[in-house]
Scaffold this motif. Structure first.
Motif, PDB file in Angstrom:
ATOM      1  N   ILE A 117     -32.821  90.437 138.592  1.00 39.98           N
ATOM      2  CA  ILE A 117     -31.920  89.268 138.435  1.00 39.98           C
ATOM      3  C   ILE A 117     -31.589  88.313 139.218  1.00 39.98           C
ATOM      4  CG2 ILE A 117     -29.207  89.548 138.817  1.00 39.98           C
ATOM      5  CD1 ILE A 117     -28.936  91.555 137.177  1.00 39.98           C
ATOM      6  N   TRP A 125     -26.915  80.175 135.737  1.00 42.62           N
ATOM      7  CA  TRP A 125     -26.059  81.181 135.277  1.00 42.62           C
ATOM      8  C   TRP A 125     -25.595  79.951 135.111  1.00 42.62           C
ATOM      9  CZ3 TRP A 125     -26.204  86.163 134.371  1.00 42.62           C
ATOM     10  CH2 TRP A 125     -26.417  86.802 134.588  1.00 42.62           C
ATOM     11  N   PHE A 128     -23.411  80.494 130.987  1.00 36.64           N
ATOM     12  CA  PHE A 128     -22.571  81.697 130.759  1.00 36.64           C
ATOM     13  C   PHE A 128     -21.384  81.744 131.339  1.00 36.64           C
ATOM     14  CE2 PHE A 128     -26.543  83.486 130.476  1.00 36.64           C
ATOM     15  CZ  PHE A 128     -26.562  83.861 130.062  1.00 36.64           C
ATOM     16  N   LEU A 142     -18.681  82.565 140.063  1.00 38.93           N
ATOM     17  CA  LEU A 142     -20.125  83.186 139.786  1.00 38.93           C
ATOM     18  C   LEU A 142     -21.492  82.804 140.110  1.00 38.93           C
ATOM     19  CD1 LEU A 142     -20.579  85.235 137.495  1.00 38.93           C
ATOM     20  CD2 LEU A 142     -20.775  83.427 135.660  1.00 38.93           C
ATOM     21  N   ILE A 143     -21.151  81.742 139.965  1.00 38.72           N
ATOM     22  CA  ILE A 143     -23.024  80.916 140.411  1.00 38.72           C
ATOM     23  C   ILE A 143     -22.520  81.287 142.058  1.00 38.72           C
ATOM     24  CG2 ILE A 143     -23.754  78.522 140.921  1.00 38.72           C
ATOM     25  CD1 ILE A 143     -22.886  79.821 137.465  1.00 38.72           C
ATOM     26  N   MET A 146     -24.139  84.433 142.721  1.00 46.76           N
ATOM     27  CA  MET A 146     -24.948  84.851 142.243  1.00 46.76           C
ATOM     28  C   MET A 146     -26.316  83.934 143.057  1.00 46.76           C
ATOM     29  SD  MET A 146     -25.308  86.935 139.751  1.00 46.76           S
ATOM     30  CE  MET A 146     -26.813  87.478 139.336  1.00 46.76           C
TER      31      MET A 146
END
Length: 271
Positions: A117, A125, A128, A142-143, A146
């Motif tokens: 990952i 990402w 998504f 989320l970004i 990550m």
């Protein structure tokens, strides 16, 4: 002779006055070259405004809303997302890294998946994020997560794996449980490595945030930039870039001071 050559290559720290002078020369050279190119007519002013035009636009954005918000409000929106995503990455990455450094079986379980990952760029990402969260706060978080999660975990893991063996042996001789070993031995010894990892995490998270806001946000500094581009307002885009650089620098300054204070405290303890 070899030792003399090696000593000659050692960087001597600059005095504060010398550092400020060289920094000022760097800024003067950069902005001077920018102004000369902008005024030469080689590039249309619409695509390369002068430094003072960008400064005027920067001041204007602080008082006049652009796409619904002033520059400060866009920055506040971006910082809120950043702190949420960065904090989540630290809260999950640091404990998991310490646990992986202590429990070999957990390391064997997590590492193969994590290694797969962590090489996926945070920007990958985005599809998504857009599908799952639209333009809500979840997509940028989320970004950011990550981008910031891998360095936080890796440095906590490395800190735990390289703890001095004598400290671990002393804890075992005293009959410390796994929890006490992690909290009272591994965590304190790993703090310098953890803070260094957080500096990397903050940089990657802040960069990832701007990329996310270009697509999956309805406010924030990245959103301001993409709207400036669509309006063919290069000065607005440049103002966003300047604001990104200033805030990113300030975030790193804070973490550097934390890192230095921890190093100073540990040095004092060792004495």
């Amino acid at each position: 002779m070899a030792s003399e050559r090696m000593s000659a290559t050692v960087r001597m720290p600059l005095a504060r006055g010398e550092f400020l002078l060289l920094s000022a020369l760097g800024f003067i050279g950069f902005f001077g070259f920018w102004a000369l190119v902008a005024m030469s007519g080689l590039v249309p002013r619409a695509f390369l405004p002068t430094p003072w035009a960008v400064f005027d636009r920067f001041v204007q954005l602080t008082g006049t809303p652009f796409v619904g918000f002033t520059l400060q409000q866009h920055l506040a929106s971006s910082l809120g997302r950043f702190l949420f995503g960065f904090g989540l990455a630290a809260l999950l990455g640091i404990p998991l890294g310490l646990l992986m450094g202590w429990f070999r079986w957990l390391d064997d379980i997590v590492t193969p998946l994590f290694e797969g990952i962590r090489f996926i760029a945070p920007i990958a990402w985005l599809p998504f994020a857009a599908l799952w969260f639209g333009t809500g706060i979840g997509g940028p978080i989320l970004i950011i997560f990550m981008g910031a999660f891998p360095p936080a975990l890796i440095n906590a893991y490395r800190g735990a794996r390289f703890v001095e063996p004598r400290l671990i042996e002393a804890g075992r001789m005293l009959g410390a449980s796994h929890l006490r070993m992690i909290v009272e031995v591994l965590l304190p010894a790993s703090v310098p490595s953890i803070v260094a990892g957080l500096r990397i995490s903050a940089g990657l998270g802040w960069q990832s945030l701007v990329g996310a806001e270009l697509i999956v946000a309805s406010s924030g500094i990245g959103y301001l930039m993409v709207k400036g581009q669509s309006n063919i307002s290069t000065s607005t885009v440049m103002c966003g870039m300047i604001a990104i650089g200033i805030v990113g620098y300030l975030i790193d300054v804070v973490l550097r001071r934390v890192e230095a204070s921890i190093g100073g405290a540990r040095g004092g303890d060792s004495r």
